[in-house]
Design an enzyme around this catalytic site. Structure first.
Site, mmCIF file in Angstrom:
data_model
loop_
_atom_site.group_PDB
_atom_site.id
_atom_site.type_symbol
_atom_site.label_atom_id
_atom_site.label_comp_id
_atom_site.label_asym_id
_atom_site.label_seq_id
_atom_site.Cartn_x
_atom_site.Cartn_y
_atom_site.Cartn_z
ATOM 1 N N GLU A 51 0.822 -1.194 0.000
ATOM 2 C CA GLU A 51 0.000 0.000 0.000
ATOM 3 C C GLU A 51 0.859 1.248 0.000
ATOM 4 O O GLU A 51 1.938 1.271 0.575
ATOM 5 C CB GLU A 51 -0.900 -0.006 1.236
ATOM 6 C CG GLU A 51 -1.787 -1.219 1.216
ATOM 7 C CD GLU A 51 -2.863 -1.197 2.271
ATOM 8 O OE1 GLU A 51 -2.687 -0.511 3.290
ATOM 9 O OE2 GLU A 51 -3.865 -1.868 2.049
ATOM 10 N N CYS A 85 3.203 8.365 1.518
ATOM 11 C CA CYS A 85 3.682 7.398 2.503
ATOM 12 C C CYS A 85 3.937 6.084 1.774
ATOM 13 O O CYS A 85 3.035 5.502 1.179
ATOM 14 C CB CYS A 85 2.636 7.221 3.606
ATOM 15 S SG CYS A 85 3.138 6.018 4.855
ATOM 16 N N CYS A 102 5.315 -7.087 7.554
ATOM 17 C CA CYS A 102 6.322 -6.597 8.495
ATOM 18 C C CYS A 102 6.628 -7.684 9.515
ATOM 19 O O CYS A 102 5.751 -8.450 9.900
ATOM 20 C CB CYS A 102 5.820 -5.351 9.224
ATOM 21 S SG CYS A 102 7.097 -4.542 10.224
ATOM 22 N N CYS A 146 4.764 -5.234 16.274
ATOM 23 C CA CYS A 146 4.231 -4.275 17.249
ATOM 24 C C CYS A 146 2.760 -4.613 17.506
ATOM 25 O O CYS A 146 1.996 -4.839 16.562
ATOM 26 C CB CYS A 146 4.365 -2.849 16.722
ATOM 27 S SG CYS A 146 6.070 -2.399 16.354
ATOM 28 N N CYS A 160 -0.242 -2.632 15.791
ATOM 29 C CA CYS A 160 -0.173 -2.321 14.350
ATOM 30 C C CYS A 160 -0.775 -3.443 13.508
ATOM 31 O O CYS A 160 -0.448 -4.616 13.685
ATOM 32 C CB CYS A 160 1.277 -2.089 13.947
ATOM 33 S SG CYS A 160 1.470 -1.711 12.190
ATOM 34 N N CYS A 200 -1.812 5.615 10.106
ATOM 35 C CA CYS A 200 -0.668 4.902 10.687
ATOM 36 C C CYS A 200 -1.135 3.605 11.329
ATOM 37 O O CYS A 200 -2.085 3.588 12.103
ATOM 38 C CB CYS A 200 -0.013 5.704 11.797
ATOM 39 S SG CYS A 200 0.597 7.288 11.333
#
Ligand code: SAH
Length: 371
Positions: free
Chosen positions: A96, A129, A136, A140, A143, A359
């Site tokens: 994205e 962005c 990932c 975290c 997230c 975010c």
């Protein structure tokens, strides 16, 4: 007939493109022309590099070369103007990329911009962005991207390609249009360090975006923070702090068990800032978890003495995220404590929350449920 492997030009340096030209029996300066065609003029196919002789363009295609721009598979438009793009990569994976325009809000108001033939744009400055990995690995807890795990690193060409595809889609003219790049999309840029840095150099030298307009955010890959500090050409640095002590940070960001706050803050203190440059710390506020007055005071101690600012980001919620967004009151109280202690602190306005573009919300969400 032998199968021709598709090779993308995006991601190749001037030197590498010069080799491509020379190997095809062309003069070296043809490499420069390809470089300008794919990065500065952002062509979509080798045939469009109009200053190359037609037979050479044909030969490039014949040899399997394409520009290698990712395809825009889907886009989601937020009520605040943010657009989240799902970009299709050559191997069927996708990432994205988010477009965040800023209107001029009429501030200028003096007609200084008038007269420029600007197809009535709703923005006069925008931030892109960009993603650095498919998924990932950092895990975290707040997230959404973490839920994907990491599939693979992006190549330098795929990182630059996201930006070129978006600049084309939004009809951006460089250098006159003001565009900022944040390496804050899917993935941890410092776990794909070489490709990320190669992309930075191609953006600066080829596409024409100054490194002062770029910021990279890391979850705290300490050895790479040191490497990054010694790069001759580099974006600004943001560090995702997100907690004020080790116990809390290890719980929220397991990477803290490898590089704890002492190591991370030592790297931040050693980081060679340029004149007038500041470090940025991001702090995601999770209601009743890391947003107390005590947490704020601890955060002040961590950043004391650093030339830094803190960006406070209220949690952007998501399915399967076991945290809540703090009340406005708690957010402002946290900010007030930082400011009173002399730490510049800003509450970031969420962008594109309604389309899962904010975010921590990038998870290739295609069904848009209401949250
Ligand atoms: N991996 C890098 C780049 C991602 S940047 C990094 O961790 O810094 C994304 C920023 O959004 C980080 O500061 C991260 O802490 C923050 N973030 C992650 N999930 C979030 C969420 N659900 N709400 C608000 N911010 C979030």
């Amino acid at each position: 007939m032998s199968e021709v492997k598709e090779r993308s030009l995006l991601g190749l340096t001037l030197q590498e493109l010069t080799c491509v030209a020379e190997e095809a029996g062309q003069a070296s300066y043809r490499g420069q022309q390809i470089f300008e065609g794919i990065y500065r003029r952002r062509v979509e196919s080798p045939e469009q590099i109009s200053n190359l002789p037609q037979p050479f363009r044909g030969a490039l295609v014949e040899a399997g070369f394409s520009v290698g721009l990712p395809g825009i598979e889907k886009k989601f438009v937020s009520t605040d103007g943010t657009v989240r793009y799902l970009m299709a990569l050559a191997d069927g994976q996708s990432v994205e990329t988010v477009w965040m325009p800023e209107g001029d809000g009429g501030e200028a108001g003096d007609g200084s911009e008038a007269g420029i033939e600007e197809e009535n744009r709703a923005w006069n400055r925008a931030t892109i962005c960009v993603s650095s990995q498919v998924g990932c690995a950092v895990d975290c807890q707040f997230c959404l991207t973490a839920l994907l795990g990491v599939k693979r690193n992006l190549t330098a060409g795929e990182i630059v390609g996201q930006i070129c595809a978006l600049l084309n889609e939004q009809h951006v003219l460089l250098p006159q249009d003001r565009v900022n790049i944040v390496f804050m999309g899917m993935g941890e840029p410092f776990l794909n360090y070489d490709n990320f840095m190669k992309a930075v150099r191609l953006l600066v030298e080829g596409v024409g975006i100054a490194e002062s307009r770029m910021t990279v955010s890391t979850a705290g890959i300490v050895p790479r923070v040191y490497d990054f500090g010694s790069e001759p050409v580099r974006p600004k640095l943001a560090i995702s702090l997100n907690a004020s002590n080790d116990e809390l940070r290890s719980r929220l960001m397991p990477i803290n068990r490898k590089w704890n706050l002492e190591k991370l803050m030592a790297a931040a203190r050693d980081f060679p800032l340029r004149p007038r440059e500041r470090l940025t710390f991001e702090y995601v506020l999770l209601s009743e978890v890391n947003d107390s007055a005590q947490n704020a005071r601890e955060a002040v101690e961590l950043v004391r003495g650093l030339r830094a600012k803190v960006n406070l980001i209220a949690l952007n919620p998501g399915p399967d995220i076991a945290f809540e967004t703090p009340s406005e009151e708690r957010i402002l109280q946290f900010q007030k404590i930082l400011i009173a202690a002399g730490v510049p602190a800003f509450v970031r306005r969420p962008r594109g929350r309604d389309i899962f573009a904010a975010c921590g919300q990038l998870k290739r969400t295609v069904e848009l449920q209401t949250i």
